[in-house]
Enzyme design. Structure first.
Site, PDB file in Angstrom:
ATOM      1  N   ASP A  33       0.627  -1.344   0.036  1.00 24.31           N
ATOM      2  CA  ASP A  33      -0.009   0.401   0.141  1.00 24.31           C
ATOM      3  C   ASP A  33       1.025   1.250   0.079  1.00 24.31           C
ATOM      4  O   ASP A  33       0.554   2.270  -0.841  1.00 24.31           O
ATOM      5  CB  ASP A  33      -0.992  -0.288   1.353  1.00 24.31           C
ATOM      6  CG  ASP A  33      -1.915  -0.893   1.388  1.00 24.31           C
ATOM      7  OD1 ASP A  33      -2.606  -1.169   0.193  1.00 24.31           O
ATOM      8  OD2 ASP A  33      -2.308  -2.053   2.345  1.00 24.31           O
TER       9      ASP A  33
ATOM     10  N   ARG B 232       0.387   3.567  16.194  1.00 21.06           N
ATOM     11  CA  ARG B 232      -0.422   3.434  15.522  1.00 21.06           C
ATOM     12  C   ARG B 232       0.205   5.884  15.552  1.00 21.06           C
ATOM     13  O   ARG B 232       0.665   6.499  15.116  1.00 21.06           O
ATOM     14  CB  ARG B 232      -1.937   3.875  15.313  1.00 21.06           C
ATOM     15  CG  ARG B 232      -2.195   3.233  14.282  1.00 21.06           C
ATOM     16  CD  ARG B 232      -1.053   2.585  13.045  1.00 21.06           C
ATOM     17  NE  ARG B 232      -1.533   1.547  12.157  1.00 21.06           N
ATOM     18  CZ  ARG B 232      -0.676   0.465  12.376  1.00 21.06           C
ATOM     19  NH1 ARG B 232       0.804   0.076  12.556  1.00 21.06           N
ATOM     20  NH2 ARG B 232      -0.747  -1.370  11.331  1.00 21.06           N
TER      21      ARG B 232
ATOM     22  N   ASP C 208      -6.828   2.223  11.020  1.00 18.30           N
ATOM     23  CA  ASP C 208      -5.598   3.233  11.091  1.00 18.30           C
ATOM     24  C   ASP C 208      -5.287   4.228  10.805  1.00 18.30           C
ATOM     25  O   ASP C 208      -5.277   5.953  11.145  1.00 18.30           O
ATOM     26  CB  ASP C 208      -4.745   2.540  10.411  1.00 18.30           C
ATOM     27  CG  ASP C 208      -3.842   1.051  11.101  1.00 18.30           C
ATOM     28  OD1 ASP C 208      -4.900   1.310  12.015  1.00 18.30           O
ATOM     29  OD2 ASP C 208      -3.472  -0.157  10.626  1.00 18.30           O
TER      30      ASP C 208
HETATM   31  N1  ARG Z   1      -7.797  -4.546  13.643  1.00 19.55           N
HETATM   32  C1  ARG Z   1      -6.440  -4.367  14.190  1.00 19.55           C
HETATM   33  C2  ARG Z   1      -6.733  -2.985  14.712  1.00 19.55           C
HETATM   34  O1  ARG Z   1      -7.615  -2.108  13.880  1.00 19.55           O
HETATM   35  C3  ARG Z   1      -5.778  -4.451  13.771  1.00 19.55           C
HETATM   36  C4  ARG Z   1      -5.261  -4.284  12.503  1.00 19.55           C
HETATM   37  C5  ARG Z   1      -3.989  -4.792  11.447  1.00 19.55           C
HETATM   38  N2  ARG Z   1      -4.363  -5.168  10.246  1.00 19.55           N
HETATM   39  C6  ARG Z   1      -2.983  -5.985   9.551  1.00 19.55           C
HETATM   40  N3  ARG Z   1      -2.468  -5.377   8.091  1.00 19.55           N
HETATM   41  N4  ARG Z   1      -3.095  -6.630  10.157  1.00 19.55           N
HETATM   42  O2  ARG Z   1      -6.778  -2.279  15.875  1.00 19.55           O
END
Ligand code: ARG
Length: 404
Positions: free
Chosen positions: A17, A97, A126
């Site tokens: 990405d 993040r 995110d």
């Molecule tokens: N659902 C989780 C969160 O929002 C983790 C997302 C993880 N991303 C991934 N590409 N595996 O915190």
């Protein structure tokens, strides 16, 4: 020389990405120069190196920021103090993040760059966390989210990458989407998107299966000061080292695999798999110690505060004054969370087998079956009057039924 307004700072992981964002920023968004910043929160060194290598190939001005200790001390430890948990998930991706965003904003300020880009999709959490993080440090920031803005799909990205000589490992068959830092490893994508598909062994890297886990239990002790771990088995280490040590100890015993349905901020339910071995042990040990030193009312009320804190942490609202307010209570309680917890790690389980603290609100002399310091006879009056109102209610019920 390109002007500051010709530059965009891309929050860069080196993955698909964010890699396609580099040519996109030049060709579609009209920036002359792309600056890439990778924040090291404990993802594999190979990923960090690869990001730098790709950045070089793609001709960006690249920076790597080592934030491992700060991440552990300011983010993971804050989560321990707050028993940070969202639907059974220690929020490993979530709490990374804000620090990534803050480091990017800091870099932007240093370079005089006000435009940012990130590779988050429009479906996930995110995008909220990163954009809030940057805007709270730099309100005037311009933020581009090409994957979201152009409604990009993965196959389109792979095609675009090929056309623009962007080196990629992904293929449509290489299906797992992985996010990793010291606090945990998140695995999504492929058939894991079917909630009734059992996770295949190959998705796990930090934790052994129950079958392959050590045959002998590992007994450990964790020492806490001010609500955070300071040593394991009496051996002091830096915060990041403590987490790495515990990830290994717990992972070898198959502790820390998590498979849940999770409610994302957008309201989407998603199936998530995590490996959070160290976090699992530290959180459990911390709770056990709190139960020894805090009053009953503190424990009851703190559970509510912790839950509110966790919601903010999940949403990336790290700089919300509400979080500071909650932490005023949390941190006040943690001044007594000192002591030691003994744990047994065995075949996927992590059991508290002992705890001690000089702040323990516990008296063996008072509680013991064999002591008379607490005069049982004095309880009679308290017991007799216990539940007075509900008992009154029942006698009224009886009386009023007769009067009907
Ligand atoms: N659902 C989780 C969160 O929002 C983790 C997302 C993880 N991303 C991934 N590409 N595996 O915190």
């Amino acid at each position: 020389m390109a002007q500051a307004q010709d530059k965009v700072l891309l929050v860069y992981s080196g993955g698909l990405d964010t890699s396609v964002c580099i040519p996109l920023m030049r060709q579609e968004y009209g920036y002359k120069e792309v600056v890439t910043v990778t924040v090291d929160v404990g993802q594999p060194q190979a990923d960090i190196d690869q990001a730098a290598e790709k950045a070089k190939i793609l001709g960006t001005e690249h920076y790597t920021v080592d934030a491992k200790e700060e991440f552990t001390k300011e983010y993971c430890w804050a989560a321990v103090r707050a028993n940070g948990d969202y639907q059974g998930y220690p929020m490993s991706t979530s709490i990374a993040r804000p620090i990534i965003a803050a480091k990017a904003a800091e870099m932007g300020k240093k370079l005089g760059v006000k435009a940012f880009a990130h590779g988050c999709t429009g479906k996930g959490n995110d995008q909220f966390r990163i954009e809030f993080g940057i805007r709270s440090q730099m309100p005037e920031a311009i933020i581009h989210a090409p994957v979201r803005e152009r409604n990009m799909t993965r196959s389109w990205e792979i095609e675009y990458a090929k056309k623009n000589n962007v080196p990629i490992q992904q293929s449509l068959e290489k299906i797992w989407s992985i996010d990793e830092n010291l606090w945990g490893r998140s695995i999504e994508g492929g058939r894991l998107e079917e909630p009734d598909f059992a996770p295949p062994e190959e998705i796990f890297q930090w934790t052994k299966s129950v079958e392959k886990a050590n045959d002998k239990a590992t007994e450990i002790s964790v020492q806490f000061k001010d609500g955070v771990p300071v040593s394991i088995n009496g051996k002091a280490q830096t915060p990041a080292q403590l987490v790495l040590t515990m990830n290994k100890l717990a992972g070898d015993n198959g502790v820390g695999r998590i498979d849940i349905m999770e409610d994302r901020m957008m309201g989407l339910k998603v199936r998530e798999n995590y490996e959070c071995p160290g976090a699992t042990v530290f959180l459990k040990a911390h709770k056990a110690l709190e139960n020894l030193v805090l009053t009953r009312d503190e424990i009851r009320f703190k559970a509510i505060v912790d839950q509110e804190w966790s919601k903010l942490a999940y949403e990336g609202l790290w700089w919300d004054p509400f979080k500071t307010d909650l932490e005023a209570f949390i941190n006040a309680t943690q001044t007594r969370v000192h002591g030691e917890v003994l744990m047994k790690l065995y075949k996927g389980t992590c059991t508290v087998v002992g705890r001690k603290s000089h702040w323990a609100l516990y008296s063996e002399d008072l509680a013991s079956f064999d002591s008379t310091t607490f005069d049982q006879r004095e309880s009679t009056g308290a017991v007799k009057n216990f539940g007075m109102q509900p008992r009154m209610f029942y006698s009224l019920l009886e009386k009023n039924r007769k009067n009907l």
